[in-house]
Design a protein around this motif. Sequence first.
Motif, PDB file in Angstrom:
ATOM      1  N   ILE A 195      51.533   9.311  31.152  1.00 23.12           N
ATOM      2  CA  ILE A 195      50.640   8.520  31.761  1.00 23.12           C
ATOM      3  C   ILE A 195      49.450   9.120  32.496  1.00 23.12           C
ATOM      4  O   ILE A 195      48.217   8.853  32.594  1.00 23.12           O
ATOM      5  CB  ILE A 195      51.315   7.276  32.541  1.00 23.12           C
ATOM      6  N   THR A 196      50.105  10.331  33.163  1.00 20.26           N
ATOM      7  CA  THR A 196      49.213  11.047  33.728  1.00 20.26           C
ATOM      8  C   THR A 196      48.026  11.558  32.961  1.00 20.26           C
ATOM      9  O   THR A 196      46.677  11.568  33.228  1.00 20.26           O
ATOM     10  CB  THR A 196      49.673  12.368  34.635  1.00 20.26           C
ATOM     11  N   THR A 197      48.305  12.091  31.833  1.00 21.10           N
ATOM     12  CA  THR A 197      47.544  12.420  30.876  1.00 21.10           C
ATOM     13  C   THR A 197      46.528  11.490  30.443  1.00 21.10           C
ATOM     14  O   THR A 197      45.242  11.692  30.180  1.00 21.10           O
ATOM     15  CB  THR A 197      48.146  13.094  29.603  1.00 21.10           C
ATOM     16  N   SER A 198      47.100  10.360  30.105  1.00 22.53           N
ATOM     17  CA  SER A 198      46.268   9.340  29.645  1.00 22.53           C
ATOM     18  C   SER A 198      45.102   8.890  30.606  1.00 22.53           C
ATOM     19  O   SER A 198      44.073   8.708  30.465  1.00 22.53           O
ATOM     20  CB  SER A 198      47.011   8.042  29.432  1.00 22.53           C
ATOM     21  N   VAL A 199      45.671   8.790  32.069  1.00 18.07           N
ATOM     22  CA  VAL A 199      44.448   8.316  32.905  1.00 18.07           C
ATOM     23  C   VAL A 199      43.556   9.442  32.886  1.00 18.07           C
ATOM     24  O   VAL A 199      42.484   9.287  33.135  1.00 18.07           O
ATOM     25  CB  VAL A 199      45.497   8.390  34.225  1.00 18.07           C
ATOM     26  N   GLU A 200      44.009  10.674  32.816  1.00 18.63           N
ATOM     27  CA  GLU A 200      42.943  11.811  32.736  1.00 18.63           C
ATOM     28  C   GLU A 200      42.075  11.903  31.995  1.00 18.63           C
ATOM     29  O   GLU A 200      40.890  12.037  32.091  1.00 18.63           O
ATOM     30  CB  GLU A 200      43.809  13.213  33.110  1.00 18.63           C
ATOM     31  N   LYS A 201      42.512  11.373  30.821  1.00 11.48           N
ATOM     32  CA  LYS A 201      41.427  11.289  29.518  1.00 11.48           C
ATOM     33  C   LYS A 201      40.772  10.128  29.870  1.00 11.48           C
ATOM     34  O   LYS A 201      39.540  10.328  29.484  1.00 11.48           O
ATOM     35  CB  LYS A 201      42.282  10.811  28.265  1.00 11.48           C
ATOM     36  N   VAL A 202      41.002   9.271  30.495  1.00 12.30           N
ATOM     37  CA  VAL A 202      40.298   8.033  30.756  1.00 12.30           C
ATOM     38  C   VAL A 202      39.074   8.312  31.722  1.00 12.30           C
ATOM     39  O   VAL A 202      38.061   8.084  31.687  1.00 12.30           O
ATOM     40  CB  VAL A 202      40.994   6.714  31.075  1.00 12.30           C
ATOM     41  N   VAL A 203      39.514   8.955  32.923  1.00 17.78           N
ATOM     42  CA  VAL A 203      38.890   9.678  33.923  1.00 17.78           C
ATOM     43  C   VAL A 203      37.600  10.559  33.257  1.00 17.78           C
ATOM     44  O   VAL A 203      36.520  10.480  33.480  1.00 17.78           O
ATOM     45  CB  VAL A 203      39.503  10.182  35.096  1.00 17.78           C
ATOM     46  N   PHE A 204      37.961  11.440  32.430  1.00 18.95           N
ATOM     47  CA  PHE A 204      37.152  12.408  31.836  1.00 18.95           C
ATOM     48  C   PHE A 204      36.101  11.534  31.058  1.00 18.95           C
ATOM     49  O   PHE A 204      35.028  11.892  30.928  1.00 18.95           O
ATOM     50  CB  PHE A 204      37.932  13.230  30.798  1.00 18.95           C
ATOM     51  N   PHE A 205      36.447  10.614  29.958  1.00 18.58           N
ATOM     52  CA  PHE A 205      35.584  10.101  29.067  1.00 18.58           C
ATOM     53  C   PHE A 205      34.881   9.342  29.797  1.00 18.58           C
ATOM     54  O   PHE A 205      33.445   9.034  29.594  1.00 18.58           O
ATOM     55  CB  PHE A 205      36.367   9.656  27.998  1.00 18.58           C
TER      56      PHE A 205
END
Lengths: 216, 216
Positions: A195-205
């Motif tokens: 989930i951390t990676t998922s959130v970081e992806k959302v934040v990035f994009f």
Amino acid sequence: MINRDKISDKTIGRLSQYRRFLNLLHENKVKNVFSYQIANSAGVTSPQVRRDVMLLGYNGNPAKGYNVEALMECLAHYLDTPGGEGVVLVGFGNLGRALISYFSKQRPNLSIVAVFDNDPALIGRVIHGVRCCSMEDFASVAQQNNVRVGILAVPADQAQLTADLMVAAGINGILNFALTTLQVPPHVYVERVDITTSVEKVVFFARKIRQERTLP
Amino acid sequence: MINRDKISDKTIGRLSQYRRFLNLLHENKVKNVFSYQIANSAGVTSPQVRRDVMLLGYNGNPAKGYNVEALMECLAHYLDTPGGEGVVLVGFGNLGRALISYFSKQRPNLSIVAVFDNDPALIGRVIHGVRCCSMEDFASVAQQNNVRVGILAVPADQAQLTADLMVAAGINGILNFALTTLQVPPHVYVERVDITTSVEKVVFFARKIRQERTLP
DNA sequence: ATGTTATTGTGAAAAAAATAACAGCGTTAA
DNA sequence: TTAACGCTGTTATTTTTTTCACAATAACAT
Ligand SMILES: NC(=O)c1ccc[n+]([C@@H]2O[C@H](COP(=O)([O-])OP(=O)(O)OC[C@H]3O[C@@H](n4cnc5c(N)ncnc54)[C@H](O)[C@@H]3O)[C@@H](O)[C@H]2O)c1
Ligand SMILES: NC(=O)c1ccc[n+]([C@@H]2O[C@H](COP(=O)([O-])OP(=O)(O)OC[C@H]3O[C@@H](n4cnc5c(N)ncnc54)[C@H](O)[C@@H]3O)[C@@H](O)[C@H]2O)c1
């Protein structure tokens, strides 16, 4: 007829999604559906859907599209274990409890048959009809119920240890929520939810989109 | 120097994973790391790691590998929003509470700044220092805190409605846990976490492995 | 200084995935 | 009965992603 060998990870994910839409249609007594409708519901393209359905060996009708019931049955035959698949969950913490509640609302083909924890204070507690067992009983319960799939929801530093126990008990599929890459033998399939990676992806994009909109 | 345009979804996911391992190394005062070590920790190959790092514009040293601190800084510069990114969560149910507990343990660069629900019985409750607010305050709180990313943990039939509210409040990144494909404008990035699909994948491949082992 | 070693950086090749394109075909309606 | 329509099934093409392979190179021992 079906060549299960050539099927990829991603295709299985999509088939599972298509099925959710088909369930919905079936509940609403819809008899037929076109590839573009399925595609729409899953956020993919229609050739993608036709291609995926092709792998199942199911044939639609050029004028009516796919028969909802027949396609559902075909998907079930392909994806599901006959008689249903029992899954065990290790970790009766915050996430574990949320997952129990989640699965209790799902169709019964996938059900959590047992939950384990190593905290004595938690053992014996019942949530949604599922009782928390001691880790000591893991192997015997798993083997008695012929369990092949486990969900891992323990802290990261306990994950490898727990996975080893699972593998030793004959499990060969693990859904891992802990923040670790598990080392397992090649006959064990691991899927990770990070989930951390998922959130970081959302934040990035999200940020990227923002920047592209403000200064082009 | 950095070409953010060409970067893919998958690459960002991997970079986020590499970072977790680097954090660990840094805590243990390790100064340098080789691509194959990072690769090992993330379950990918070393050329993959080198390629991904290349995109960052960071250069390692053929004898020492990558400098842990420098690479971490480079990743942070690339992935993180300067000053940190505040995230809101909608849905104070089982999953929502688990997520709050989870994020409270994470580094503070990603933090949940507010939680919302529409159940009057939940409004005002506090968990891990985060207070549940009414949906009526959503737009104003989101805008005051300059929030751009939202986590959606409401029932499926409320998800589209809630997403619309989020988009209207200026959010352009959504992490969606509900079992729906959201319809959003193109300037909103949606990442979906679908646990049913994940479990079905594990079940499928576990069974496939089993079959291949018993009758080859 | 210099040779040795193990790793990086990266173009080229391969593999995998997605998309396009269109022939063939039920269905429907004239 | 037949023509028009719009979809499926499938092959070909394109795009994306991953892996390979190796020259270039920093560090270190000698
Ligand atoms: N909470 C979330 O939303 C969330 C989301 C994604 C991932 N995760 C990850 O899932 C895992 C669990 O998260 P959580 O929030 O439920 O944590 P938690 O601390 O609430 O629960 C962990 C549970 O595991 C049990 N446990 C610890 N060691 C064990 C062992 N060796 N054998 C059996 N049980 C053991 C503990 O007794 C506890 O009940 C963590 O790795 C976390 O990073 C959590
Ligand atoms: N529990 C899990 O482990 C899990 C895992 C994956 C996905 N999900 C999905 O996440 C969502 C939430 O799951 P849950 O188990 O927390 O359910 P839940 O019923 O426990 O919680 C849902 C919460 O959303 C609130 N809510 C309902 N409508 C709302 C609205 N319009 N605006 C704001 N808040 C609203 C409810 O008051 C409730 O507190 C569901 O879509 C579920 O399918 C849950």
